[in-house]
Scaffold this active site. Structure first.
Site, mmCIF file in Angstrom:
data_model
loop_
_atom_site.group_PDB
_atom_site.id
_atom_site.type_symbol
_atom_site.label_atom_id
_atom_site.label_comp_id
_atom_site.label_asym_id
_atom_site.label_seq_id
_atom_site.Cartn_x
_atom_site.Cartn_y
_atom_site.Cartn_z
ATOM 1 N N GLY A 18 3.024 -3.134 3.283
ATOM 2 C CA GLY A 18 3.963 -4.241 3.260
ATOM 3 C C GLY A 18 3.318 -5.572 3.557
ATOM 4 O O GLY A 18 2.102 -5.742 3.425
ATOM 5 N N SER A 62 11.444 -11.541 -6.495
ATOM 6 C CA SER A 62 12.625 -11.033 -7.175
ATOM 7 C C SER A 62 13.894 -11.540 -6.495
ATOM 8 O O SER A 62 13.926 -11.731 -5.277
ATOM 9 C CB SER A 62 12.615 -9.498 -7.154
ATOM 10 O OG SER A 62 13.879 -8.961 -7.489
ATOM 11 N N GLY A 63 14.959 -11.688 -7.271
ATOM 12 C CA GLY A 63 16.248 -12.113 -6.737
ATOM 13 C C GLY A 63 17.098 -10.974 -6.204
ATOM 14 O O GLY A 63 18.269 -11.184 -5.876
ATOM 15 N N CYS A 123 0.822 -1.191 0.000
ATOM 16 C CA CYS A 123 0.000 0.000 0.000
ATOM 17 C C CYS A 123 0.861 1.247 0.000
ATOM 18 O O CYS A 123 2.088 1.192 -0.017
ATOM 19 C CB CYS A 123 -0.899 0.017 1.240
ATOM 20 S SG CYS A 123 -1.842 -1.502 1.480
ATOM 21 N N LEU A 143 -3.385 -1.704 -1.998
ATOM 22 C CA LEU A 143 -3.254 -2.757 -2.994
ATOM 23 C C LEU A 143 -3.578 -4.055 -2.270
ATOM 24 O O LEU A 143 -2.813 -4.510 -1.426
ATOM 25 C CB LEU A 143 -1.832 -2.792 -3.566
ATOM 26 C CG LEU A 143 -1.527 -3.917 -4.560
ATOM 27 C CD1 LEU A 143 -2.377 -3.776 -5.816
ATOM 28 C CD2 LEU A 143 -0.046 -3.930 -4.922
ATOM 29 N N ALA A 144 -4.735 -4.637 -2.561
ATOM 30 C CA ALA A 144 -5.215 -5.788 -1.803
ATOM 31 C C ALA A 144 -4.460 -7.046 -2.221
ATOM 32 O O ALA A 144 -4.449 -7.427 -3.398
ATOM 33 C CB ALA A 144 -6.711 -5.969 -2.024
ATOM 34 N N VAL A 177 12.728 -9.850 -19.044
ATOM 35 C CA VAL A 177 12.829 -8.718 -19.962
ATOM 36 C C VAL A 177 13.883 -9.042 -21.016
ATOM 37 O O VAL A 177 14.904 -9.658 -20.731
ATOM 38 C CB VAL A 177 13.190 -7.413 -19.208
ATOM 39 C CG1 VAL A 177 14.592 -7.477 -18.613
ATOM 40 C CG2 VAL A 177 13.056 -6.201 -20.122
ATOM 41 N N LEU A 194 10.310 -12.942 -11.173
ATOM 42 C CA LEU A 194 11.097 -12.197 -12.150
ATOM 43 C C LEU A 194 12.312 -13.060 -12.478
ATOM 44 O O LEU A 194 13.134 -13.337 -11.606
ATOM 45 C CB LEU A 194 11.540 -10.858 -11.566
ATOM 46 C CG LEU A 194 10.438 -9.980 -10.966
ATOM 47 C CD1 LEU A 194 11.031 -8.703 -10.391
ATOM 48 C CD2 LEU A 194 9.377 -9.655 -12.009
#
Length: 613
Positions: free
Chosen positions: A78, A377-378, A2, A51-52, A291, A261
């Site tokens: 968070g 993510s790494g 959020c 952001l749910a 990407v 990712l």
């Protein structure tokens, strides 16, 4: 995940300041596209955009709890990964829950443990608690600084927010940047607490900031401590794997679509493989995204930083782990689009200067958000396990300087290349960096009997984990939250960080290669190609059409002779870069152009007052 904001003013009733609170809250709309809420009572006002992720119907904020002696209100951003265990413990202590959200666990945890709560949390978070029982505000940030958190003391209280833009939306905050702010902007050292904007501060990682009528106080609840490591090699490798399995399991918990990712490097491949194995046990297939740049794999040219293109390794992992994979392929026109540059600068509130890597990250996350809401993510594995060139570069190892600046200086040059000479003299960046280095290494404790070499490597690890990684974590958070995507970083789990930090370098790299512990701990789930692959940084386009587009934009900027950017940028230096005929395929070639364009756009968007004396 959020966006949070708020205002405490002990000399006024903030219920009358709804317009200002609404403005602050709405700046966080991109971080929380699903819901909004505001709350005000006496001297305190809180705003939230949601952001749910967990308990979609519940978990609305600001969340409050009434007590006989006043209201306790929370805004939280968070994830708390051990919320299930904490909820069970709190239930046993008599607490009753009305939602399934981790937010309510944090609120109830504060009611039970007060300021001792943060030590019990495992996660990434930035939250503020207004305690009406004592008329005080607590601002808390996670141990590694994964989630951003800023505050601005005022004459009678404080303003705060997930990002500077929330604070700058309040009339009490001036959009002013002094020389020290520019120094921080033009270096890559992330001074703790520094926020660039005058009067603004970061809540430092691992700290609680308390604001009451007596002022502002800070308590550190966590820091990276030196401890003896007694495990042998096999035990250490096994312990790393046990931690990773637990971390990935916890961080896959969500009520929305998840993905990874995937770059084809060791870090992201290990997470993808572990995540795929765990979800396969539940009959699920994990999604993965990578990407790529149009024509890059076919036309790739190796250099000192990147020896191989990512895509073949990405596809090896996707096949081996059976992921539902998608490549996000970008072209030079999209990367150089001024509209994308504007989104990046707005997301960061600053001209960050990462160029096409920022643009590609934004475009990647925007594409992922069409399919998933949570991504693993790494990020930070290189800092934790020792993966960067500077960990093996003797010059960087022995220099009394930030090691990444020693190594990067050979590849990227100085950010100051296009700045006015008189500004460079005023900034005196070498002195600023040297002072920052002395402060950074001052408190690193040496173990009794630790060799000079091991202590030197400890210092390098400590610098990466307390300074360098925060630059990258901030970049990833802003880029992802600008499109409403939550990116989780399993390698930042504090248990893993503490354990590996205190593992001697002789064990971290016992075969002389980078990230040996991570490689061996995950060898059974990796394709051989990735196991053997040498570290390759986040990809950057080699397409000369991208640099040509930057040169066109720089020429347009030079035609605006009265633009305030030329108070900072030397037009002759920028003109030489804009007229250079030799092909520019590397990041170092383009850095001056990208810095000037970012600065000009930032000045247009934010209209900051720049104080150069």
């Amino acid at each position: 995940m959020c966006g949070i904001t708020g205002w405490v003013s002990f000399d006024r009733d903030l219920r009358a300041e709804k317009t200002a609170l609404d403005a602050m809250t709405e700046t966080m709309a991109c971080r929380g596209p699903d819901d909004r809420g505001v709350w005000a009572e006496g001297p305190a006002a809180l705003g939230h955009r949601r952001l749910a992720i967990i308990d979609l119907p519940g978990g609305r904020q600001p969340m409050t709890a009434g007590t006989p002696h006043g209201t306790v209100a929370l805004v939280y951003s968070g994830e708390t990964y051990n919320f299930t265990e904490l909820r069970r413990e709190l239930t046993g202590r008599g607490h009753r829950f009305t939602t399934d959200s981790d937010t309510e666990v944090v609120l109830r945890g504060y009611l039970e443990w007060g300021e001792a709560l943060p030590e019990r949390l495992n996660g990434m978070y930035a939250f503020a608690v207004w305690d009406g029982r004592a008329d005080k505000l607590l601002m808390v940030r996670d141990r590694m600084g994964i989630k951003p958190f800023y505050f601005h003391p005022t004459a009678d209280g404080v303003l705060f927010g997930s990002e500077p833009k929330a604070i700058l939306a309040n009339p009490l905050a001036r959009r002013r940047v002094k020389l020290d702010g520019l120094r921080e902007l033009f270096t890559m050292i992330k001074t703790p607490g520094h926020a660039v904007w005058d009067g603004m501060r970061e809540v430092e990682p691992g700290t609680v900031v308390t604001v009451d009528r007596d002022g502002v106080r800070t308590r550190r609840y966590w820091e990276l401590e030196t401890r003896p490591h007694t495990d042998d090699r096999d035990t250490t490798v096994a312990r790393v794997r046990t931690l990773l399995d637990d971390i990935v399991r916890r961080q896959l918990v969500a009520d929305v679509p998840r993905c990874t990712l995937l770059s084809g490097g060791l870090d992201s491949s290990a997470l993808t493989a572990l995540g795929a194995r765990q979800l396969a046990g539940d009959g699920e297939k994990i999604r993965s995204f990578a990407v790529d740049f149009a024509g890059q794999t076919e036309n790739f040219v190796a250099d000192e930083l990147r020896g191989t293109p990512d895509t073949p390794f990405v596809h090896d992992v996707a096949r081996t782990s059976g992921t539902d994979h998608q490549d996000i392929v970008l072209d030079a026109q999209a990367l150089a689009d001024p509209a994308i540059r504007e989104k990046v600068v707005r997301a960061r509130d600053l001209p960050a200067g990462f160029g096409d890597m920022d643009a590609s990250l934004h475009l990647l996350f925007r594409a992922i958000r069409e399919h998933s809401t949570v991504a693993l993510s790494g990020e930070s594995a290189d800092e934790v396990f020792g993966g960067y060139l500077q960990f093996f570069d003797e010059r960087a190892r022995t220099a009394d300087a930030f090691p990444w600046l020693v190594t990067m200086g050979r590849h990227f040059g100085e950010d100051a290349d296009v700045l006015r000479p008189e500004l460079n003299r005023s900034l005196d960046l070498p002195a600023y960096v040297a002072d920052g280095y002395r402060d950074a290494v001052a408190g690193i404790r040496r173990l009794d009997g630790e060799s000079d070499f091991e202590y030197r490597m400890r210092r390098i690890s400590h610098l990466h984990l307390t300074r360098f990684v925060r630059v990258l974590l901030d970049r990833k958070d802003r880029a992802s939250m600008a499109v409403g995507l939550e990116v989780r970083v399993p390698f930042c789990d504090h248990r893993l960080v503490e354990y590996v930090y205190n593992t001697p370098w002789a064990l971290k790299s016992y075969d002389g290669r980078e990230k040996t512990l991570l490689r061996e701990a995950t060898a059974d789930v990796l394709p051989r190609s990735v196991y053997d692959r040498v570290k390759s940084p986040y990809p950057s386009t080699q397409d000369p059409k991208y640099a040509a587009a930057l040169q066109d934009q720089a020429r347009d900027l030079l035609a605006r002779t009265g633009h305030p950017v030329f108070d900072l940028v030397d037009p002759d230096r920028l003109r030489r870069a804009a007229e250079r005929e030799a092909p520019m395929t590397g990041q170092g070639d383009r850095r001056g152009l990208e810095r000037a364009l970012d600065l000009a756009l930032w000045l247009d968007l934010y209209r900051p007052e720049i104080v150069l004396d």
